[in-house]
Design an enzyme around this catalytic site. Structure first.
Site, PDB file in Angstrom:
ATOM      1  N   GLU A  76       0.856  -1.187   0.000  1.00 49.42           N
ATOM      2  CA  GLU A  76       0.000   0.000   0.000  1.00 49.42           C
ATOM      3  C   GLU A  76       0.895   1.241   0.000  1.00 49.42           C
ATOM      4  O   GLU A  76       1.905   1.297   0.697  1.00 49.42           O
ATOM      5  CB  GLU A  76      -0.869  -0.018   1.253  1.00 49.42           C
ATOM      6  N   LYS A 151     -10.213  -0.462  -1.963  1.00 49.24           N
ATOM      7  CA  LYS A 151     -10.295  -0.754  -0.533  1.00 49.24           C
ATOM      8  C   LYS A 151     -11.671  -0.402   0.035  1.00 49.24           C
ATOM      9  O   LYS A 151     -12.153   0.723  -0.126  1.00 49.24           O
ATOM     10  CB  LYS A 151      -9.205   0.034   0.197  1.00 49.24           C
ATOM     11  N   CYS A 194      -4.567  -3.718   3.495  1.00 42.39           N
ATOM     12  CA  CYS A 194      -4.278  -3.208   4.822  1.00 42.39           C
ATOM     13  C   CYS A 194      -5.416  -3.430   5.832  1.00 42.39           C
ATOM     14  O   CYS A 194      -5.588  -4.543   6.320  1.00 42.39           O
ATOM     15  CB  CYS A 194      -3.898  -1.725   4.734  1.00 42.39           C
TER      16      CYS A 194
END
Length: 318
Positions: A76, A151, A194
């Site tokens: 990321e 995301k 993440c």
């Protein structure tokens, strides 16, 4: 002279061990004759300097190719980590911009697959709202973008006692949906980013749709990483019986932010195969043996034992 870039677990195949450095090893694919594919899990220290970041990532990708990798995983924020909301937005691009174009050319030139996890992609209404997606981009060995996952869980967390204060939703749009796992040379890869790591529903959904490998490119804070990073990755591997590959950011990005590091590779039994440590950029090479996925699932058929969704919703509403 051999430079040891990362740390590998004792179960990784075809390793040459150096007793003076406990568990420090280098995968010798050329010695093994193995036909199993290699994945390179990378760790970088991105800054607001996009050109320097590309140069550092390119060097890791080229090293991975030289050492026999079929697919390379970057973390990321591989493109940059801004020092303010304004800088983060100003540096963002579309998928058709220069950054992704350079990576598609690199993939085509080196003939390998790339996982670019956490690209600052300008939103569809950029001109109106100045908001971005946090996008995980998969590029094949012909330089084609074959999948983009945006995301879905945004990191809005205040931990004053830990010195952590981040509000990703202030400038980021949550992704609308999951994307189907992608067939790659190392197996079928399910995409997360993440903070998605903290939501087991996502990993189970990807496993149900055929994922053999889960990937969580990340930029974990030092405080949350020290407490939760490894245990979460191992939990996702154990519950889905997938390999988990998690590229990471490490070290100080600018005066306001540092990341935990320890880019990690975990096998379907939950054993750590590779750890890039918490100090420097680097990469770890891991052999992806899909036979281990099949064996683990056959010997402990957790998914067959799972009850239907209605069962898990059978408790009375409160």
């Amino acid at each position: 002279m051999l430079t040891l870039r990362c740390v590998l677990g004792s179960s990784a195949k075809f390793l040459v061990s150096f007793p003076a450095l406990r568990h420090n090893t280098r995968l010798q694919n050329s010695m093994s004759g193995s036909l199993r594919p290699l994945a390179a899990v990378c760790q970088v220290t991105a800054t607001p300097d996009k050109e320097a970041n590309f140069s550092a990532c390119k060097q890791l990708v080229e090293e991975a190719k030289q050492r026999g990798a079929s697919m390379v995983f970057l973390p990321e924020g591989f493109d940059y980590i801004g020092s303010s909301r304004e800088e983060t937005l100003a540096l963002s691009e579309s998928l058709a911009g220069d950054t992704i174009s350079r990576y598609t050319q690199l993939a085509r030139k080196l003939e390998l697959w790339l996982s670019l996890g956490g690209f600052h992609e300008r939103g569809h209404d950029w001109e109106a709202d100045r908001r971005i997606y946090n996008s995980h981009v998969i590029i094949n060995d012909r330089g084609d973008i074959v999948s983009v996952y945006r995301k879905s869980h945004l990191f809005d967390v205040e931990l004053p006692e830990k010195g952590v204060s981040l509000k990703e939703s202030a400038f980021t749009i949550p992704g609308p949906s999951l994307v189907a796992p992608v067939q790659t040379p190392i197996g079928k890869v399910g995409l997360g980013i993440c903070y998605d790591l903290r939501f087991p529903e996502l990993s189970v959904a990807l496993q149900r749709h055929g994922a053999e490998i889960l990937t969580y490119p990340s930029a974990f804070t030092v405080a949350t990483g020290a407490a939760h990073w490894e245990v979460l990755l191992r939990a996702r591997a154990i519950e889905t019986q997938c390999f988990v590959l998690a590229a990471g950011q490490v070290g100080r990005h600018h005066e306001k932010r540092s990341s935990y590091g320890h880019a990690l590779a975990v096998d379907p039994w939950g054993e750590v195969l590779g750890d890039c440590g918490g100090e420097k950029p680097g990469l770890v090479l891991v052999e992806v043996d899909l036979g281990k996925v099949r064996t683990t699932r056959r010997n402990m058929p957790v998914q067959q034992h799972r009850r239907d969704d209605a069962f898990y919703r059978s408790l009375p509403q409160t």
